[in-house]
Motif scaffolding. Structure first.
Motif, PDB file in Angstrom:
ATOM      1  N   ALA A 125       0.885  -1.419   0.059  1.00 27.49           N
ATOM      2  CA  ALA A 125       0.443   0.391   0.184  1.00 27.49           C
ATOM      3  C   ALA A 125       1.094   0.528   0.596  1.00 27.49           C
ATOM      4  CB  ALA A 125      -1.091   0.323   0.937  1.00 27.49           C
ATOM      5  N   SER A 127       0.804   4.466  -2.925  1.00 33.38           N
ATOM      6  CA  SER A 127       0.695   5.623  -2.681  1.00 33.38           C
ATOM      7  C   SER A 127      -0.121   6.429  -2.901  1.00 33.38           C
ATOM      8  CB  SER A 127       1.422   6.364  -1.414  1.00 33.38           C
ATOM      9  OG  SER A 127       2.393   6.605  -1.960  1.00 33.38           O
ATOM     10  N   TYR A 136      -1.765   6.169  -5.466  1.00 39.14           N
ATOM     11  CA  TYR A 136      -2.753   5.845  -5.752  1.00 39.14           C
ATOM     12  C   TYR A 136      -3.897   5.754  -4.755  1.00 39.14           C
ATOM     13  CZ  TYR A 136      -0.707   3.988 -10.539  1.00 39.14           C
ATOM     14  OH  TYR A 136      -0.270   3.843 -11.059  1.00 39.14           O
ATOM     15  N   ARG A 137      -3.969   6.720  -3.916  1.00 39.18           N
ATOM     16  CA  ARG A 137      -4.836   6.750  -2.807  1.00 39.18           C
ATOM     17  C   ARG A 137      -6.611   6.475  -2.702  1.00 39.18           C
ATOM     18  NH1 ARG A 137      -1.509  10.511   0.588  1.00 39.18           N
ATOM     19  NH2 ARG A 137       0.480  10.196   0.462  1.00 39.18           N
ATOM     20  N   ARG A 138      -7.119   7.341  -3.643  1.00 39.81           N
ATOM     21  CA  ARG A 138      -8.758   7.266  -3.902  1.00 39.81           C
ATOM     22  C   ARG A 138      -8.842   5.833  -4.236  1.00 39.81           C
ATOM     23  NH1 ARG A 138     -10.765  11.904  -7.712  1.00 39.81           N
ATOM     24  NH2 ARG A 138     -12.310  12.682  -5.575  1.00 39.81           N
ATOM     25  N   LEU A 163      -7.049   3.118  -3.463  1.00 39.88           N
ATOM     26  CA  LEU A 163      -6.340   2.064  -2.077  1.00 39.88           C
ATOM     27  C   LEU A 163      -7.716   2.675  -1.089  1.00 39.88           C
ATOM     28  CD1 LEU A 163      -2.718   2.800  -1.759  1.00 39.88           C
ATOM     29  CD2 LEU A 163      -3.517   0.444  -2.199  1.00 39.88           C
ATOM     30  N   GLY A 164      -7.638   4.654  -0.822  1.00 47.51           N
ATOM     31  CA  GLY A 164      -8.714   3.908  -0.027  1.00 47.51           C
ATOM     32  C   GLY A 164     -10.453   2.766  -0.561  1.00 47.51           C
TER      33      GLY A 164
END
Length: 185
Positions: free
Chosen positions: A103, A107, A109-111, A113-114
């Protein structure tokens, strides 16, 4: 067994998990069953990836190596049963570290990953709820355990004990007969 432990952590489907694993098929060679070879190759690839990626993804490497070392510690020369879930507890910390490392590496690709984290959290919560229902009473627990591990001597003996405690001796005998001779009988 190590691959099954990994699957229990990453894809915790109740059917593949459980308290009883004394009915595992024991490998007699690299090709019997063929899953022995496939599992060995998978673990080798995982180990090589951890070594090769140690500079680029140090948390991933640390987690995978921690997982393997923890299972070396949990193994022994004593002839114990091959699989118990509690032997995976310490190693699970390594898998959490490895997944965190992946992860962290992704990082950017925050959206995504969220969203993935939310889906995983909801899914794991539902699986936990399902498992808590199964473990809510001895009857539900042994009935489910028998459904997924009908050849387990330990499941048959415990299920027989449940029926014997309820004074249903006929059903208790039926399950005792299914337990392998020599398994404490």
């Amino acid at each position: 067994v190590i691959v099954q432990y990994l699957a229990m952590l990453l894809v915790p489907i109740q059917r593949n998990m459980g308290f009883f694993h004394d009915d595992l098929t024991v490998s007699t060679s690299l090709f019997d069953p063929v899953t022995t070879l496939l599992s060995g190759l998978f673990l080798l690839i995982l180990l090589v990836a951890a070594i090769l990626l140690h500079r680029k993804m140090p948390l991933f490497s640390l987690g995978i190596l921690f997982y393997f070392v923890s299972h070396i510690i949990e193994s022994s020369i004593l002839g114990l049963e091959l699989m118990f879930e509690h032997r995976n507890y310490l190693g699970s910390i390594g898998i959490i570290i490895a997944v965190s490392g992946i992860a962290f590496a992704a990082s950017g690709y925050r959206r995504a990953l969220g969203a993935l984290a939310a889906i995983v959290l909801i899914g794991f919560s539902l699986l936990t709820w399902q498992r808590s229902l199964t473990w809510s009473s001895p009857y539900f627990f042994y009935e489910y355990a028998y459904r997924v591990h009908p050849d387990s001597p330990r499941v048959n003996i415990n299920y027989a004990n449940l029926f014997a405690a309820a004074k249903d001796f006929q059903r208790a005998r039926e399950f005792l007969e299914k337990a392998n001779p020599g398994f404490g009988l």
